[in-house]
Design a protein around this motif. Structure first.
Motif, PDB file in Angstrom:
ATOM      1  N   SER A 224       0.848  -1.192   0.000  1.00 19.92           N
ATOM      2  CA  SER A 224       0.000   0.000   0.000  1.00 19.92           C
ATOM      3  C   SER A 224       0.883   1.240   0.000  1.00 19.92           C
ATOM      4  O   SER A 224       2.058   1.181   0.378  1.00 19.92           O
ATOM      5  N   GLY A 261      -3.069  -0.514  -3.819  1.00 20.73           N
ATOM      6  CA  GLY A 261      -1.764  -0.006  -3.426  1.00 20.73           C
ATOM      7  C   GLY A 261      -1.337   1.323  -3.993  1.00 20.73           C
ATOM      8  O   GLY A 261      -0.328   1.885  -3.553  1.00 20.73           O
ATOM      9  N   GLU A 295      -8.168  -3.776  -6.726  1.00 18.20           N
ATOM     10  CA  GLU A 295      -8.742  -3.595  -5.386  1.00 18.20           C
ATOM     11  C   GLU A 295      -8.218  -2.313  -4.751  1.00 18.20           C
ATOM     12  O   GLU A 295      -7.524  -2.359  -3.733  1.00 18.20           O
ATOM     13  N   ARG A 298      -6.977   3.198  -0.674  1.00 22.53           N
ATOM     14  CA  ARG A 298      -6.455   4.506  -0.293  1.00 22.53           C
ATOM     15  C   ARG A 298      -6.638   5.566  -1.383  1.00 22.53           C
ATOM     16  O   ARG A 298      -7.017   6.702  -1.106  1.00 22.53           O
ATOM     17  N   TYR A 395      -7.678   4.523   6.040  1.00 21.69           N
ATOM     18  CA  TYR A 395      -6.954   3.995   7.190  1.00 21.69           C
ATOM     19  C   TYR A 395      -6.946   5.023   8.325  1.00 21.69           C
ATOM     20  O   TYR A 395      -5.944   5.204   9.018  1.00 21.69           O
TER      21      TYR A 395
HETATM   22  C1  LIG Z   1      -5.453  -7.652  -0.433  1.00 22.51           C
HETATM   23  C2  LIG Z   1      -5.527  -6.161  -0.449  1.00 22.51           C
HETATM   24  N1  LIG Z   1      -6.208  -5.554  -1.435  1.00 22.51           N
HETATM   25  C3  LIG Z   1      -6.329  -4.215  -1.492  1.00 22.51           C
HETATM   26  C4  LIG Z   1      -5.744  -3.397  -0.526  1.00 22.51           C
HETATM   27  C5  LIG Z   1      -5.926  -1.920  -0.648  1.00 22.51           C
HETATM   28  O1  LIG Z   1      -4.726  -1.247  -0.748  1.00 22.51           O
HETATM   29  P1  LIG Z   1      -4.722   0.321  -0.965  1.00 22.51           P
HETATM   30  O2  LIG Z   1      -5.622   0.912   0.056  1.00 22.51           O
HETATM   31  O3  LIG Z   1      -3.320   0.711  -0.763  1.00 22.51           O
HETATM   32  O4  LIG Z   1      -5.196   0.575  -2.350  1.00 22.51           O
HETATM   33  C6  LIG Z   1      -5.012  -3.978   0.507  1.00 22.51           C
HETATM   34  C7  LIG Z   1      -4.356  -3.134   1.516  1.00 22.51           C
HETATM   35  O5  LIG Z   1      -3.336  -3.404   2.065  1.00 22.51           O
HETATM   36  C8  LIG Z   1      -4.902  -5.401   0.556  1.00 22.51           C
HETATM   37  O6  LIG Z   1      -4.230  -6.006   1.538  1.00 22.51           O
END
Ligand SMILES: Cc1ncc(COP(=O)(O)O)c(C=O)c1O
Length: 439
Positions: A224, A261, A295, A298, A395
């Motif tokens: 992330s 991420g 997915e 953030r 978060y």
């Molecule tokens: C499996 C998975 N998918 C998606 C995310 C979302 O990541 P981000 O909020 O950085 O886009 C995370 C966050 O760590 C995750 O563990």
């Protein structure tokens, strides 16, 4: 990129606000978020309070999907519920057409409660319990991302016992260092996540031979707050190689979930764009005829939220003053947990133009780590002044606790020039309402 605690590179209050078009100073009303004065919200609801811009979340969703479409990619977006699990945010993304990426039974139920159909839910996570897997089977979620051989065995037994066929993807650990904070890096071989790259082909073949298990593809997530595209390119290429290998062995692979991420510029630093990510995805997968998914969390919600707080007092010292807020690490833990940098700006327009001087901005919790900013150049702040801690939409509230017996803060939703409370401040007696003295 600037080192996390180098104060010489701090953007000014004016630069921070100018880079966030949903925020603006009005000479009289002070800081407004989508035309709604934050001082008015603080007067009514009190502080600390989270405030979210629905328009910003919507605009960012459209920008992300637009960039994918412009690149000629049909990418299915599953919003990562963990980033901000308020029903309002889930309903917003569901309404825009997103599915959900969940990592617990609670997130699964919250997503469906907000109107996201189970068929659009992907269930990830390294330690799904038997009860959680049973729930996923009974809800018939769209896909379960398998993180280990042990989990695959567990799911296969449950699927057989419950007479259900389940679509799975193998979450593969591509052994790529995303170059982000150690605590949120997930794609190195030594991290707990995913199936070792070299084991993936054998496990996929095993899954394909299992009754009631239907392997549909691969998933990855390398971390992330990723601020460069090179780790993505590396990981995508490794996944594309795996698709070729699996197909060469006669195994069917129809989908690749590219994870989340994408980082955001907390400090106005350069950050990758959705167009850049789309180009990386296209580069690796354009000739593979796979259904792509992602997915993100953030990137969609982080910039859309602020944490409103009030100054309790300013403690003068022989060094620099401590500005003590009524918000603390129990509300926003990211600075204490990840040394994260968040912009802090006064809510009053007059406060915002005062001569900047160095101070530390802290919370009242009994830990030195309860520090939002160290040696930060800020205009002078006096008791009762309000500040907004920026980019707190991801978060933030989801990671808050009641440490030091501090109730959870209220959450406010701003949409179309109006605002409403989407979560009440936790009443103080809720802190002990589920407790009993031992008999
Ligand atoms: C499996 C998975 N998918 C998606 C995310 C979302 O990541 P981000 O909020 O950085 O886009 C995370 C966050 O760590 C995750 O563990």
């Amino acid at each position: 990129m600037a080192p996390p605690n180098d104060p010489t590179t701090d953007p000014s209050v004016q630069d921070l606000v100018a880079a966030r078009p949903w925020l603006e100073y009005d000479a009289i009303a002070g800081l407004v978020l989508d035309d709604v004065p934050l001082a008015g919200i603080a007067d009514t609801v009190g502080t600390p309070t989270w405030v979210y811009s629905a328009a910003t979340m919507r605009a960012r969703y459209k920008a992300l999907t637009g960039a994918m479409n412009d690149a000629g990619l049909d990418v299915h977006v599953h919003y990562a519920v963990k980033a901000n699990d308020s029903l309002a945010a889930l309903a917003l993304f569901g309404g825009e057409g997103a599915g959900a990426d969940v990592v617990s039974g609670g997130e699964l139920l919250k997503a469906t409660r907000a109107g996201i159909h189970p068929s659009r839910i992907v269930y990830s996570g390294v330690g799904k319990s038997q009860n959680e897997l049973r729930l996923a089977l009974s809800e018939d979620v769209g896909q379960i991302n398998i993180e280990s051989a042990e989990e695959l065995e567990m799911l296969s037994a449950l699927a057989a016992a419950n007479d259900r066929t389940v679509r799975i993807a193998l979450r593969v650990n591509p052994d790529v260092d995303a170059g982000t904070n150690d605590k949120i890096t997930t794609g190195r071989a030594t991290d707990k996540f995913g199936i070792a790259y070299d084991d993936a082909v054998a496990l996929y073949a095993k899954a394909a031979a299992m009754p009631r298990i239907e392997p549909v593809g691969l998933a990855m997530h390398i971390g992330s707050q990723i601020l460069g595209l090179a780790p993505y390119r590396q990981a995508f290429n490794r996944m594309a190689d795996l698709v070729h290998t699996l197909r060469h062995k006669g195994l069917s692979v129809t989908t690749v979930d590219c994870g989340g991420g994408l980082g955001i510029p907390y400090r106005n630093e350069p950050a990758p764009s959705p167009a850049g990510l789309a180009a990386a995805m296209k580069g690796a997968f354009h000739n593979l005829d796979v259904r792509l998914a992602m997915e993100p969390g953030r990137w969609l919600v982080g910039p859309a939220g602020v944490l409103l707080a009030s100054v309790v007092l300013v403690k003068q010292t022989a060094f620099e003053p401590f500005v003590v807020l009524d918000a603390a690490m129990n509300d926003l833990v990211r600075p204490a947990m990840y040394d994260a940098w968040h912009g802090i700006v006064p809510v009053s327009a007059i406060d915002a133009v005062g001569p900047a001087r160095r101070c530390s901005v802290v919370g009242p919790v009994c830990e030195s780590g309860d520090t939002f900013a160290r040696s930060r150049l800020l205009p002078p702040l006096v008791p009762n002044a309000r500040v907004a801690i920026l980019d707190a939409g991801a978060y933030g509230a989801v990671m808050s606790s009641t440490y030091n017996a501090r109730p959870m803060a209220a959450e406010v939703w701003v949409d179309g020039g109006r605002w409403s409370v989407i979560r009440d401040r936790q009443p103080i007696d809720a802190l002990w309402e589920r407790e009993r003295l031992p008999t």
